[in-house]
Design a protein around this motif. Structure first.
Motif, PDB file in Angstrom:
ATOM      1  N   MET A  69       1.019  -1.046   0.294  1.00  0.00           N
ATOM      2  CA  MET A  69      -0.081  -0.655   0.080  1.00  0.00           C
ATOM      3  C   MET A  69       1.249   1.147   0.139  1.00  0.00           C
ATOM      4  O   MET A  69       0.226   2.205  -0.842  1.00  0.00           O
ATOM      5  N   LEU A  70       1.999   1.033   0.985  1.00  0.00           N
ATOM      6  CA  LEU A  70       3.098   2.446   0.689  1.00  0.00           C
ATOM      7  C   LEU A  70       3.216   2.629  -0.738  1.00  0.00           C
ATOM      8  O   LEU A  70       3.876   3.790  -0.955  1.00  0.00           O
ATOM      9  N   ILE A  71       3.607   1.926  -1.131  1.00  0.00           N
ATOM     10  CA  ILE A  71       4.686   1.301  -2.427  1.00  0.00           C
ATOM     11  C   ILE A  71       3.290   2.687  -3.510  1.00  0.00           C
ATOM     12  O   ILE A  71       3.672   3.280  -3.965  1.00  0.00           O
ATOM     13  N   HIS A  72       1.598   1.725  -3.445  1.00  0.00           N
ATOM     14  CA  HIS A  72       0.814   2.775  -4.122  1.00  0.00           C
ATOM     15  C   HIS A  72       0.828   3.651  -3.991  1.00  0.00           C
ATOM     16  O   HIS A  72       0.519   4.777  -4.936  1.00  0.00           O
ATOM     17  N   ALA A  73       0.887   4.102  -3.252  1.00  0.00           N
ATOM     18  CA  ALA A  73       0.166   5.646  -1.917  1.00  0.00           C
ATOM     19  C   ALA A  73       1.168   6.252  -2.627  1.00  0.00           C
ATOM     20  O   ALA A  73       0.741   7.309  -3.090  1.00  0.00           O
ATOM     21  N   ARG A  74       2.412   6.234  -2.367  1.00  0.00           N
ATOM     22  CA  ARG A  74       3.243   7.612  -2.491  1.00  0.00           C
ATOM     23  C   ARG A  74       3.846   7.604  -4.412  1.00  0.00           C
ATOM     24  O   ARG A  74       3.653   8.418  -4.821  1.00  0.00           O
ATOM     25  N   ALA A  75       3.293   6.531  -5.229  1.00  0.00           N
ATOM     26  CA  ALA A  75       3.278   6.953  -6.825  1.00  0.00           C
ATOM     27  C   ALA A  75       2.060   7.458  -6.604  1.00  0.00           C
ATOM     28  O   ALA A  75       2.148   8.272  -7.736  1.00  0.00           O
ATOM     29  N   LEU A  76       0.910   7.733  -5.986  1.00  0.00           N
ATOM     30  CA  LEU A  76       0.043   8.220  -6.267  1.00  0.00           C
ATOM     31  C   LEU A  76      -0.148   9.605  -5.975  1.00  0.00           C
ATOM     32  O   LEU A  76      -0.439  11.022  -6.140  1.00  0.00           O
ATOM     33  N   LEU A  77       0.492   9.550  -4.781  1.00  0.00           N
ATOM     34  CA  LEU A  77       1.065  11.059  -4.010  1.00  0.00           C
ATOM     35  C   LEU A  77       2.189  11.740  -5.149  1.00  0.00           C
ATOM     36  O   LEU A  77       1.747  13.373  -5.091  1.00  0.00           O
ATOM     37  N   ARG A  78       3.164  11.086  -5.283  1.00  0.00           N
ATOM     38  CA  ARG A  78       4.302  11.699  -6.492  1.00  0.00           C
ATOM     39  C   ARG A  78       3.480  12.248  -7.807  1.00  0.00           C
ATOM     40  O   ARG A  78       3.313  13.582  -7.668  1.00  0.00           O
ATOM     41  N   LEU A  79       2.280  11.431  -8.329  1.00  0.00           N
ATOM     42  CA  LEU A  79       1.431  11.810  -9.168  1.00  0.00           C
ATOM     43  C   LEU A  79       1.092  12.617  -9.414  1.00  0.00           C
ATOM     44  O   LEU A  79       0.586  13.812 -10.131  1.00  0.00           O
TER      45      LEU A  79
END
Length: 293
Positions: A69-79
């Motif tokens: 979840m952290l990997i995907h969450a940070r990817a969305l927040l970076r986007l």
């Protein structure tokens, strides 16, 4: 929150909890109450029907599902950052001055900077290697925008990155030599590890002499591993092959090196977003390294 509907604010809260290591620290950073943070984490876990964090009064642990979840969450927040910056009237651009001690430069160069351009294409990083205390002074004088540094024991500021476990390593057999004095290796530069070594030497070797001085940590580790002296060193720096382990007595100590990301108060636009990006990349890299065989 229904399954499949994720709130970016909740994802930011979750990522902050994971990166800060506690609900309390995350709440302080986000200017929320601890109960509000806890409620948002529960909403996220309910939405994905997965246990993301294991919590008790003493510690917080990210579950395997939580790591994903952290990997995907940070990817969305970076986007989100990328989109906001792309449509901003004054996008983040220009030189970003980053300081880093030589020992941590490989992590910055391999885990963070290669991905910076994809998120902040108009940003041009410049890197300066130096001792942590010198880098802190440059941050305070706005000579640097960001700096990875080892935190002094009496200072608690900056974004948390990782901690280095320390051990007192001494050759076997553990017997004072050379007139009853234990030879000590000292990282002879103005740094936290030097101060800790001098303090802990009095506990582990009341009768000691400085037998090896170097401004390079790798030299100190080599001197210890080859049985020339004892010293306080980061556990991760020891090779601990069977041959080396059989020659050393390794004693864990309570002290740890706390690595932080300091941010200048100069107020350069967009620095908070860049700092958050670097923090995430460095923490994920550190966790992967800890999990390596």
């Amino acid at each position: 929150m229904r399954r499949g509907k994720l709130d970016l604010n909740v994802l930011e809260t979750y990522a902050t909890v994971c990166l800060s290591g506690s609900l309390k620290s995350a709440a302080e950073h986000l200017h929320l109450t601890q109960s509000a943070v806890s409620m948002q984490i529960k909403r996220l876990e309910d939405a994905v029907q997965q246990r993301l964090l294991e919590r008790n009064n003493q510690s917080l642990r990210v579950t395997p599902a939580g790591e994903r979840m952290l990997i995907h969450a940070r990817a969305l927040l970076r986007l989100e950052n990328t989109l906001v910056n792309a449509f901003a009237s004054d996008p983040i651009a220009g030189e970003v001055r980053i300081g880093v001690p030589a020992d941590y430069a490989p992590a910055l160069l391999s885990a963070a900077l290669p991905y910076l351009h994809g998120n902040f294409p108009a940003v041009v990083p410049s890197v300066e290697c130096d001792l942590s205390r010198k880098l802190r002074r440059k941050i305070e004088n706005d000579e640097l925008d960001l700096a990875i540094l080892t935190q002094d024991v009496d200072i608690d500021s900056g974004l948390p990155l990782w901690e280095e476990r320390l051990v007192w390593a001494e050759p076997l057999p553990v017997e004072p030599i050379t007139g009853g004095y234990t030879p000590i290796g000292l990282l002879d530069v103005d740094c936290v590890l030097r101060d800790m070594t001098l303090r802990l030497a009095a506990q582990h070797a009341p009768l000691h002499r400085i037998a090896f001085r170097s401004g390079n940590l790798a030299s100190i580790v080599s001197a210890v591993e080859n049985g020339f002296c004892a010293s306080l060193i980061p556990q991760s720096s020891l090779s601990l092959t069977t041959n080396v382990a059989n020659r050393l007595k390794i004693t864990p100590v309570n002290d740890r090196l706390r690595i932080r990301l300091a941010v200048s108060s100069g107020g350069k636009p967009g620095m908070e977003a860049i700092a958050a990006f670097l923090q995430t990349q460095l923490i994920i890299s550190a966790r992967r390294t800890e999990g390596s065989p």
